[in-house]
Design a protein around this motif. Sequence first.
Motif, PDB file in Angstrom:
ATOM      1  N   ASN A 118       0.808  -1.217   0.000  1.00 49.59           N
ATOM      2  CA  ASN A 118       0.000   0.000   0.000  1.00 49.59           C
ATOM      3  C   ASN A 118       0.849   1.279   0.000  1.00 49.59           C
ATOM      4  O   ASN A 118       0.842   2.046   0.972  1.00 49.59           O
ATOM      5  CB  ASN A 118      -0.964   0.014   1.192  1.00 49.59           C
ATOM      6  CG  ASN A 118      -1.867  -1.205   1.225  1.00 49.59           C
ATOM      7  OD1 ASN A 118      -2.063  -1.887   0.222  1.00 49.59           O
ATOM      8  ND2 ASN A 118      -2.418  -1.491   2.391  1.00 49.59           N
TER       9      ASN A 118
ATOM     10  N   GLN B 167       2.022   5.143  -0.735  1.00 48.98           N
ATOM     11  CA  GLN B 167       1.263   6.384  -0.830  1.00 48.98           C
ATOM     12  C   GLN B 167       2.181   7.589  -0.837  1.00 48.98           C
ATOM     13  O   GLN B 167       3.327   7.526  -0.377  1.00 48.98           O
ATOM     14  CB  GLN B 167       0.251   6.510   0.306  1.00 48.98           C
ATOM     15  CG  GLN B 167       0.860   6.743   1.676  1.00 48.98           C
ATOM     16  CD  GLN B 167      -0.181   7.168   2.707  1.00 48.98           C
ATOM     17  OE1 GLN B 167      -0.760   8.264   2.615  1.00 48.98           O
ATOM     18  NE2 GLN B 167      -0.441   6.290   3.676  1.00 48.98           N
TER      19      GLN B 167
ATOM     20  N   LYS C  39      -3.029   7.140  -2.503  1.00 44.88           N
ATOM     21  CA  LYS C  39      -2.682   5.850  -1.913  1.00 44.88           C
ATOM     22  C   LYS C  39      -3.249   4.728  -2.761  1.00 44.88           C
ATOM     23  O   LYS C  39      -4.365   4.825  -3.281  1.00 44.88           O
ATOM     24  CB  LYS C  39      -3.232   5.745  -0.489  1.00 44.88           C
ATOM     25  CG  LYS C  39      -2.911   4.423   0.204  1.00 44.88           C
ATOM     26  CD  LYS C  39      -3.445   4.393   1.631  1.00 44.88           C
ATOM     27  CE  LYS C  39      -3.107   3.081   2.327  1.00 44.88           C
ATOM     28  NZ  LYS C  39      -3.622   3.036   3.722  1.00 44.88           N
TER      29      LYS C  39
ATOM     30  N   ASN D 271      -4.210   0.661  -2.637  1.00 48.75           N
ATOM     31  CA  ASN D 271      -4.409  -0.536  -1.812  1.00 48.75           C
ATOM     32  C   ASN D 271      -3.938  -1.736  -2.624  1.00 48.75           C
ATOM     33  O   ASN D 271      -4.736  -2.521  -3.162  1.00 48.75           O
ATOM     34  CB  ASN D 271      -5.878  -0.660  -1.408  1.00 48.75           C
ATOM     35  CG  ASN D 271      -6.319   0.484  -0.516  1.00 48.75           C
ATOM     36  OD1 ASN D 271      -5.592   0.879   0.389  1.00 48.75           O
ATOM     37  ND2 ASN D 271      -7.502   1.014  -0.768  1.00 48.75           N
TER      38      ASN D 271
ATOM     39  N   TYR E  83      -7.451  -0.008  -7.861  1.00 56.36           N
ATOM     40  CA  TYR E  83      -6.809  -0.188  -6.561  1.00 56.36           C
ATOM     41  C   TYR E  83      -6.553   1.145  -5.850  1.00 56.36           C
ATOM     42  O   TYR E  83      -5.994   1.163  -4.755  1.00 56.36           O
ATOM     43  CB  TYR E  83      -5.484  -0.944  -6.714  1.00 56.36           C
ATOM     44  CG  TYR E  83      -5.680  -2.392  -7.109  1.00 56.36           C
ATOM     45  CD1 TYR E  83      -6.066  -3.343  -6.166  1.00 56.36           C
ATOM     46  CD2 TYR E  83      -5.481  -2.802  -8.422  1.00 56.36           C
ATOM     47  CE1 TYR E  83      -6.254  -4.671  -6.531  1.00 56.36           C
ATOM     48  CE2 TYR E  83      -5.659  -4.126  -8.797  1.00 56.36           C
ATOM     49  CZ  TYR E  83      -6.041  -5.060  -7.847  1.00 56.36           C
ATOM     50  OH  TYR E  83      -6.228  -6.379  -8.211  1.00 56.36           O
TER      51      TYR E  83
ATOM     52  N   ASP F 112      -7.132   4.077  -3.449  1.00 62.06           N
ATOM     53  CA  ASP F 112      -7.907   4.236  -2.225  1.00 62.06           C
ATOM     54  C   ASP F 112      -9.053   5.216  -2.458  1.00 62.06           C
ATOM     55  O   ASP F 112      -8.905   6.225  -3.153  1.00 62.06           O
ATOM     56  CB  ASP F 112      -6.993   4.744  -1.107  1.00 62.06           C
ATOM     57  CG  ASP F 112      -7.685   4.794   0.232  1.00 62.06           C
ATOM     58  OD1 ASP F 112      -7.740   3.771   0.924  1.00 62.06           O
ATOM     59  OD2 ASP F 112      -8.194   5.893   0.568  1.00 62.06           O
TER      60      ASP F 112
ATOM     61  N   ASP G  83     -10.414   7.520  -0.784  1.00 70.00           N
ATOM     62  CA  ASP G  83     -10.246   8.908  -0.345  1.00 70.00           C
ATOM     63  C   ASP G  83      -9.036   9.579  -0.997  1.00 70.00           C
ATOM     64  O   ASP G  83      -8.668  10.696  -0.611  1.00 70.00           O
ATOM     65  CB  ASP G  83     -10.102   8.970   1.180  1.00 70.00           C
ATOM     66  CG  ASP G  83     -11.377   8.540   1.900  1.00 70.00           C
ATOM     67  OD1 ASP G  83     -12.465   8.867   1.391  1.00 70.00           O
ATOM     68  OD2 ASP G  83     -11.280   7.885   2.952  1.00 70.00           O
ATOM     69  N   SER G  84      -8.442   8.920  -1.962  1.00 72.25           N
ATOM     70  CA  SER G  84      -7.260   9.488  -2.618  1.00 72.25           C
ATOM     71  C   SER G  84      -7.642  10.635  -3.545  1.00 72.25           C
ATOM     72  O   SER G  84      -8.784  10.746  -4.005  1.00 72.25           O
ATOM     73  CB  SER G  84      -6.523   8.412  -3.421  1.00 72.25           C
ATOM     74  OG  SER G  84      -5.848   7.517  -2.571  1.00 72.25           O
TER      75      SER G  84
ATOM     76  N   ASP H  11       2.321   0.867   4.142  1.00 72.93           N
ATOM     77  CA  ASP H  11       1.896   0.113   5.327  1.00 72.93           C
ATOM     78  C   ASP H  11       2.956  -0.886   5.742  1.00 72.93           C
ATOM     79  O   ASP H  11       3.058  -1.245   6.924  1.00 72.93           O
ATOM     80  CB  ASP H  11       0.570  -0.609   5.046  1.00 72.93           C
ATOM     81  CG  ASP H  11      -0.598   0.366   4.931  1.00 72.93           C
ATOM     82  OD1 ASP H  11      -0.400   1.557   5.245  1.00 72.93           O
ATOM     83  OD2 ASP H  11      -1.686  -0.063   4.519  1.00 72.93           O
TER      84      ASP H  11
END
Length: 296
Positions: A206, A208, A219, A221, A255, A257, A259-260, A277
């Motif tokens: 992950n 970002q 970001k 995922n 993929y 995120d 809220d990106s 992460d």
Amino acid sequence: MRTFEALRYVNSRGESITFGIGSKYHVNVQKDVTGISDITNTIYSTGSMGQHGDTLVGNRIEPRDIEISGKIPDPDKDTQLRLRREAARILNPDLLGALYYVYGDYVRKIGAKVKESPRWTHPDISEEFSIVFRCLDPFWRDEAEIREEVATWVGDWEFPCEIDKDDPEDMIFGHHEESVIVTVYNAGHVSTGMRIVFRALGEVENPQLFNVNTREYMKLNYTMQGGDVITIDTSYGAKSIILTRNGVETNIYRYMDADSTFLQLDIGDNTFRYDADDGLSNLEVTVYFAQKYLGV
């Protein structure tokens, strides 16, 4: 030797034609070209009864037209016909292209499409022409992108090289930058998109990039494998997220995120922090961008 301004058009096939003093297509850029520096800014506003004046809603910088007028100075008729045919081939309205403004070492470029093919007139023994280019993106750019390393490995191997025979393993070939924050400076006249490139030296979970100034981030995922390269283009009209693995490109937009944000570079300093992460030390991050200008 005196330096003169010139404009060079390059179409999507790589064919080019130059307009300037001393060119086969003689143009005095200072006198015979319009649209290279002037822009049109449309302002949107609202008003209501009892209100003095209007309230600003927003603005929009319109596409620009660049018109070039010039002539073929060679009086030979065969040469004139050959240059007219050459111009017709290169200035094909069906092709995309770019205009380059050149003044010595100073170069700026802008995406351009032929709006009106050359109009030829014959006032005397020379051939005169006029061409109009439409620039849908009205901003001039640097000829080459700027590259900023956000996270990378720094080489420590230098010559002459000395190896301790008693401890040959005690040798550092490179180190990973410990700082996870970098400031990218945009010296252009407006904000601009960029290409964010994530490179994985090993497994990275992950990845970002976080904008410290705006609190926005991009970001994914997604777990990267060693050798993976992810390129995120945040430019208007060209937004994409592409994974390159073993030479094969795959769209991994899904993929991203939820809220990106497709991060932009504001005018001036932009401070970014990279993160993951897991596997942060395996992550290299590079940002590429072209500064945008209102004129040359």
